[in-house]
Design an enzyme around this catalytic site. Structure first.
Site, PDB file in Angstrom:
ATOM      1  N   HIS A   1       0.831  -1.222   0.000  1.00  0.00           N
ATOM      2  CA  HIS A   1       0.000   0.000   0.000  1.00  0.00           C
ATOM      3  C   HIS A   1       0.860   1.266   0.000  1.00  0.00           C
ATOM      4  O   HIS A   1       0.433   2.302   0.513  1.00  0.00           O
ATOM      5  CB  HIS A   1      -0.946   0.039   1.201  1.00  0.00           C
TER       6      HIS A   1
ATOM      7  N   SER B   1      14.701  21.928 -15.710  1.00  0.00           N
ATOM      8  CA  SER B   1      13.505  22.717 -15.990  1.00  0.00           C
ATOM      9  C   SER B   1      13.935  24.038 -16.607  1.00  0.00           C
ATOM     10  O   SER B   1      14.964  24.595 -16.231  1.00  0.00           O
ATOM     11  CB  SER B   1      12.756  22.967 -14.687  1.00  0.00           C
TER      12      SER B   1
ATOM     13  N   LYS C   1      15.776  22.064 -10.572  1.00  0.00           N
ATOM     14  CA  LYS C   1      15.130  20.808 -10.927  1.00  0.00           C
ATOM     15  C   LYS C   1      16.036  19.820 -11.666  1.00  0.00           C
ATOM     16  O   LYS C   1      16.836  20.201 -12.514  1.00  0.00           O
ATOM     17  CB  LYS C   1      13.905  21.061 -11.832  1.00  0.00           C
TER      18      LYS C   1
END
Ligand code: ARG
Length: 466
Positions: A161, A282, A288
């Site tokens: 999960h 980016s 980034k």
């Protein structure tokens, strides 16, 4: 060809030339040209068989074989001009052969139809793709074994999960993918068996009355056997659907792996570092480093699933035998081949440059009550029924959460409050290493078991240790 109105190889009964719009709409040469080498190999084998059966003279056969080789060389070097008014790869090559060598060329299509010819080309093409895919899958599998060996002993959280569940070895996680791509390889090998059956001789769909030898053609082209029913043969694309479902499964596995890599390379997880050369930045945010490769692989699974759906939908309403709809089989097949092979090959390359952040993995493994199941198992070994043990450990975890500590931070007295069965040897059980190494069941994450699995894989993949 004795007709002035239509220039088509099939133009005999036509009074009018085909409309330009129809030529543009019906052509497949813009994409089926990729089959040229298979079409030529098939024609050479067919001609060889025709000669053996007395339908061609030796001289005619030589002219056909040489003519086809010359055409292949021109296509290889890019000087062959494909014409859309000649529809498809079969007629482009045949027409050029007739132009080049004359009447012998016009005999090549005896006892053959484009219906069995395209089935042959597609089978030959897909057979090669199966072989190529097996190599690509092996490359990817090898990358997992190399990572498993490199990080042997390194622990990480295992998840269910997407919640921390039980500690595992990084190598165990890598070997899970080795298994998945191993099944993909088996599936391709199995699919290849049904691809490798020779369709030529079905002719249009009913077979032929001309003296042919299908077994000879099969042998010349390396097929295992010949198809059994001409009607089935002319309209069958099961083998292509099967291939696309293998492709879908591979891309699905690549996509799940990509999802983990995207997740693991976030600042929040920081489990892995994808090499700079496989990332992009980016244009606006200077900090980034984006995991574009796994994202694109994950995204491309849509097109592969789409290709499978296209072909299944294309086939579902078709009566036997050949219908022109079948021409629509090629683009999805080609697109899936290109997408899956490119994804596999870049994934293998990226894995070869992947680094796990071992310090971060250790921190993550030491928190999150991941040895709670081990404590429950400990109680089971002390004769506490598992359901009761589950409840005892659940209460201990709740107390730890309140205190803001881990199970290992409790003193023996504190932990004994939950059950008198607990003794000081419990701390061995609560250690992450103890937990991992206790899971010795076949297929479990104990170092012993994982070491065996990695060694077997190294042998299978012929990886020599250092
Ligand atoms: N281009 C066709 C295809 O891909 C070849 C077979 C054409 N047969 C026909 N009867 N028109 O399916």
């Amino acid at each position: 060809m004795g007709n002035t109105k239509s220039k088509k190889l099939w133009g005999g009964r036509f009074e009018e030339a085909t409309a330009a719009s129809v030529e543009a709409f019906t052509e497949s040469i813009s994409y089926d040209q990729r089959l040229y080498s298979y079409d030529i190999a098939g024609s050479k084998a067919h001609a060889t068989m025709l000669e053996a059966g007395g339908l061609l003279s030796k001289e005619e056969l030589t002219a056909i074989i040489d003519g086809l080789s010359a055409i292949e060389a021109r296509i290889d070097e890019g000087s062959f001009v494909f014409k859309s008014e000649l529809e498809d790869i079969h007629m482009n090559i045949e027409k050029s052969l007739i132009d080049d060598i004359g009447p012998a060329g016009a005999k090549l299509h005896s006892a053959r139809s484009r219906n069995d010819q395209i089935a042959l080309d597609l089978r030959l093409y897909l057979r090669d793709q199966c072989d190529r895919f097996m190599l690509l899958l092996d490359e990817t599998r090898r990358a997992f074994v190399v990572l498993a060996r490199k990080y042997m002993g390194q622990m990480m959280p295992g998840y269910t999960h997407t919640q921390r569940a039980q500690p595992v070895l990084v190598s165990h996680h890598m070997m899970a993918y080795y298994e998945m791509f191993g099944r993909d390889r088996e599936r391709i090998a199995d699919c290849r068996k049904r691809i490798n059956i020779m369709p030529l001789g079905a002719a249009a769909m009913a077979g032929t009355g001309l003296p042919i030898n299908r077994e000879m053609v099969a042998e010349l082209l390396g097929f295992d056997s010949v198809t059994a029913n001409s009607m089935d043969t002319a309209g069958d694309r099961d083998f292509a659907i099967e291939f696309l479902s293998c492709c879908t499964m591979i891309q699905l596995h690549l996509s799940r792996l990509s999802e983990e890599l995207v997740l693991w390379s976030t600042q929040e997880f920081s489990f892995v570092q994808i090499a700079d050369k496989f990332c992009t930045g980016s244009s606006i945010m200077p900090q980034k480093k984006n995991p574009d490769i796994p994202e694109l692989i994950r995204g491309k699974s849509g097109r592969v699933v789409g290709s499978l759906m296209s072909l299944i939908t294309l086939m579902k309403g078709l009566p036997l035998t050949y219908n022109r709809d079948l021409q629509e089989d090629k683009e999805p097949v080609f697109d899936a081949v290109d997408t899956v092979s490119a994804s596999l090959s870049i994934m293998a390359e990226m894995l070869g440059n992947l680094k796990f952040n071992t310090q971060r993995l250790k921190e993550a493994t030491d928190t999150g009550f991941m040895t709670a199941t081990d404590l429950a198992d400990y109680l089971v070994l002390h004769n506490v029924p598992f359901r009761e043990a589950h409840g005892i450990v659940g209460r201990a975890v709740a107390v730890c959460i309140e205190k803001g500590c881990e199970l290992t931070d409790l003193s023996l007295d504190e932990i004994r409050e939950f059950s008198p069965e607990i003794d000081k040897d419990v701390f061995d059980v609560l250690s992450v290493e103890g937990s991992i190494n206790s899971r010795v069941s076949t297929g479990g994450t104990a170092t012993l078991r994982v070491e065996e699995a990695v060694q077997a894989a190294e042998e299978q993949m012929s990886i020599v240790g250092d």
